[in-house]
Design an enzyme around this catalytic site. Structure first.
Site, short mmCIF file in Angstrom:
data_model
loop_
_atom_site.label_atom_id
_atom_site.label_comp_id
_atom_site.label_asym_id
_atom_site.label_seq_id
_atom_site.Cartn_x
_atom_site.Cartn_y
_atom_site.Cartn_z
N CYS A 95 0.81 -1.22 0.00
CA CYS A 95 0.00 0.00 0.00
C CYS A 95 0.85 1.28 0.00
O CYS A 95 0.33 2.37 -0.19
CB CYS A 95 -0.96 -0.01 1.18
N HIS A 122 -3.08 6.98 2.86
CA HIS A 122 -3.55 5.71 2.31
C HIS A 122 -4.89 5.36 2.94
O HIS A 122 -5.05 5.39 4.16
CB HIS A 122 -2.52 4.61 2.60
N ASN A 179 -10.40 -0.04 0.47
CA ASN A 179 -8.94 0.03 0.49
C ASN A 179 -8.41 -0.52 -0.85
O ASN A 179 -8.48 -1.72 -1.08
CB ASN A 179 -8.42 -0.80 1.67
O1 UT7 Z 1 -3.89 -1.45 3.62
C1 UT7 Z 1 -3.39 -2.51 4.34
C2 UT7 Z 1 -3.31 -2.19 5.75
N1 UT7 Z 1 -4.44 -2.74 6.47
C3 UT7 Z 1 -4.99 -2.04 7.44
O2 UT7 Z 1 -4.62 -0.94 7.69
C4 UT7 Z 1 -6.05 -2.72 8.28
C5 UT7 Z 1 -5.94 -2.26 9.71
N2 UT7 Z 1 -6.91 -2.92 10.57
C6 UT7 Z 1 -8.22 -2.64 10.53
O3 UT7 Z 1 -8.65 -1.81 9.75
C7 UT7 Z 1 -9.12 -3.30 11.54
O4 UT7 Z 1 -8.33 -4.06 12.44
C8 UT7 Z 1 -10.20 -4.23 10.90
C9 UT7 Z 1 -11.22 -3.38 10.18
C10 UT7 Z 1 -9.56 -5.20 9.94
C11 UT7 Z 1 -10.92 -5.01 11.99
O5 UT7 Z 1 -11.49 -4.11 12.93
P1 UT7 Z 1 -11.30 -4.33 14.48
O6 UT7 Z 1 -11.99 -3.24 15.16
O7 UT7 Z 1 -9.82 -4.49 14.75
O8 UT7 Z 1 -12.10 -5.67 14.71
P2 UT7 Z 1 -11.62 -7.05 15.36
O9 UT7 Z 1 -10.79 -7.81 14.40
O10 UT7 Z 1 -11.06 -6.78 16.73
O11 UT7 Z 1 -12.97 -7.78 15.56
C12 UT7 Z 1 -13.95 -7.31 16.53
C13 UT7 Z 1 -15.13 -8.25 16.48
C14 UT7 Z 1 -14.75 -9.72 16.62
O12 UT7 Z 1 -15.80 -10.37 17.32
P3 UT7 Z 1 -15.68 -10.66 18.90
O13 UT7 Z 1 -14.44 -11.49 19.05
O14 UT7 Z 1 -15.60 -9.33 19.55
O15 UT7 Z 1 -16.94 -11.40 19.18
C15 UT7 Z 1 -14.72 -10.23 15.21
O16 UT7 Z 1 -14.97 -11.61 15.12
O17 UT7 Z 1 -15.78 -8.13 15.22
C16 UT7 Z 1 -15.83 -9.42 14.59
N3 UT7 Z 1 -15.66 -9.23 13.16
C17 UT7 Z 1 -16.66 -8.98 12.31
N4 UT7 Z 1 -17.99 -8.87 12.51
C18 UT7 Z 1 -18.75 -8.60 11.45
C19 UT7 Z 1 -14.49 -9.22 12.44
N5 UT7 Z 1 -14.75 -8.98 11.16
C20 UT7 Z 1 -16.08 -8.82 11.04
C21 UT7 Z 1 -16.94 -8.55 9.96
N6 UT7 Z 1 -18.27 -8.44 10.21
N7 UT7 Z 1 -16.48 -8.37 8.72
#
Ligand code: UT7
Length: 329
Positions: free
Chosen positions: A116, A255, A285
């Site tokens: 990226c 980005h 993204n």
């Molecule tokens: O360009 C490349 C660089 N990439 C990035 O910059 C990505 C950086 N990271 C992020 O943007 C975020 O970490 C994400 C958007 C990928 C994820 O967001 P988050 O707030 O870190 O969520 P999480 O992974 O901590 O998940 C929170 C909860 C979990 O459930 P529990 O364990 O709290 O019950 C996940 O299982 O949300 C759940 N979850 C979802 N729920 C619905 C994870 N993905 C999804 C989804 N839909 N797509």
């Protein structure tokens, strides 16, 4: 470094696939919701290539759009750099294929892989050829089609990415008119492999076995923390290096990885809403394409008013990150 010439940004171009995939479409693929995706990422929809589109068709469209805004002919291009981590083929390079499609017969072409951060690394690389006097006209393209490398049954990564391409034409000018006010690029090994896309998993001993495709794997939290650490750092470093003050920067073009990252950084660096260029809601993204796509939409929607000073900042897999301060007029 001794600069014999400066860089002038002649024009930008962009291209998106025709097919729009909304969050509500993803609700049909796995357990997610429009509400979760929008509040956690700021994304509402993304564009995904169809079978008659590719990274090359998008790159060609974006490049032609950039060329059409100038008096340049493809034969005037001396160098093509394509930044991508999802090339259509491992070889020939996207650069060589694009050279052929454009008819840029006098150019040399190659690809760079910085995920990226690719567009930032591409511009900085191109600038060196201009500063030295080696080349006059350079086309830099950022393109990614992550939809070809996503597990569309798994929600954690699939909601983030969209496909797209962005292009910029850079030309040499007098050193004192250099529109690049400064840059700062960095990398560090991703020791925990928090963001990884494997290549072929074929080997001499396993080639007869059924081969499973590899998909993007990401530790979202770790990458999030990496981004909110390095982006403010690199902006501060570049301000220091250039002697520019924060108040002299009109726009921050980050980005487009997650709206929450953009908001966090904007807040930390005291940029107000009108200075933040964001199109993530509409395109997701798009990796190496995200910065040029944001610039093109910012210019066309008049969110970016020229003349202006822009801080462009990329970060991503590698790990890689970098910033360029641009005087755009
Ligand atoms: O360009 C490349 C660089 N990439 C990035 O910059 C990505 C950086 N990271 C992020 O943007 C975020 O970490 C994400 C958007 C990928 C994820 O967001 P988050 O707030 O870190 O969520 P999480 O992974 O901590 O998940 C929170 C909860 C979990 O459930 P529990 O364990 O709290 O019950 C996940 O299982 O949300 C759940 N979850 C979802 N729920 C619905 C994870 N993905 C999804 C989804 N839909 N797509």
């Amino acid at each position: 470094m001794q600069k014999n010439y400066g860089v002038k940004f002649l024009s930008f171009g962009s291209a998106l696939p025709e097919q729009v995939v909304k969050n509500t479409d993803l609700e049909k693929l796995f357990d997610t919701s429009d509400e979760w995706i929008y509040t956690r990422t700021g994304i509402k929809q993304r564009n995904i290539i169809s079978s008659d589109e590719s990274g090359l068709t998008l790159s060609l469209k974006a490049s032609k759009e950039a060329l059409s805004k100038t008096k340049l002919d493809p034969k005037d291009i001396d160098l093509i750099i394509v930044a991508t981590s999802t090339p259509d083929k491992l070889y020939p390079s996207m650069g060589c294929m694009l050279q052929g499609k454009l008819g840029a017969v006098n150019a040399c072409a190659f690809d760079i892989s910085a995920a990226c951060s690719g567009f930032i690394f591409g511009i900085v690389s191109a600038a060196q050829f201009i500063y030295s006097g080696e080349y006059k006209n350079i086309l830099v393209v950022g393109v990614d089609v992550h939809s070809r490398f996503i597990d569309w049954s798994e929600r954690s990564v699939a909601v983030l990415f969209g496909d797209g391409a962005g292009a910029v034409l850079m030309s040499s000018c007098l050193a004192r008119d250099d529109q690049i006010l400064g840059y700062s690029i960095h990398s560090e090994a991703d020791k925990n492999l928090d963001l990884i896309l494997e290549n072929s998993n074929i080997s001499y001993s396993n080639f007869k076995k059924q081969i499973e495709p590899d998909f993007v794997r990401m530790n979202g939290k770790a990458i999030y923390q990496f981004a909110v650490r390095v982006v403010p750092e690199v902006v501060a470093k570049l301000l220091d290096k250039t002697g520019l003050k924060q108040s002299q920067i009109d726009y921050l073009v980050l980005h487009q990885a997650n709206q929450r990252i953009i908001d966090y950084v904007a807040n930390k660096l005291s940029f107000n809403n009108s200075q933040i260029i964001s199109n993530i809601e509409k395109v997701g993204n798009t990796s190496a394409a995200s910065i040029p796509l944001a610039i093109v939409s910012g210019l066309s929607e008049k969110k970016i008013k020229t003349p202006c000073k822009m801080m462009l900042v990329g970060f991503g897999a590698g790990l890689t990150w970098g910033a360029i301060a641009v005087d755009y007029y």
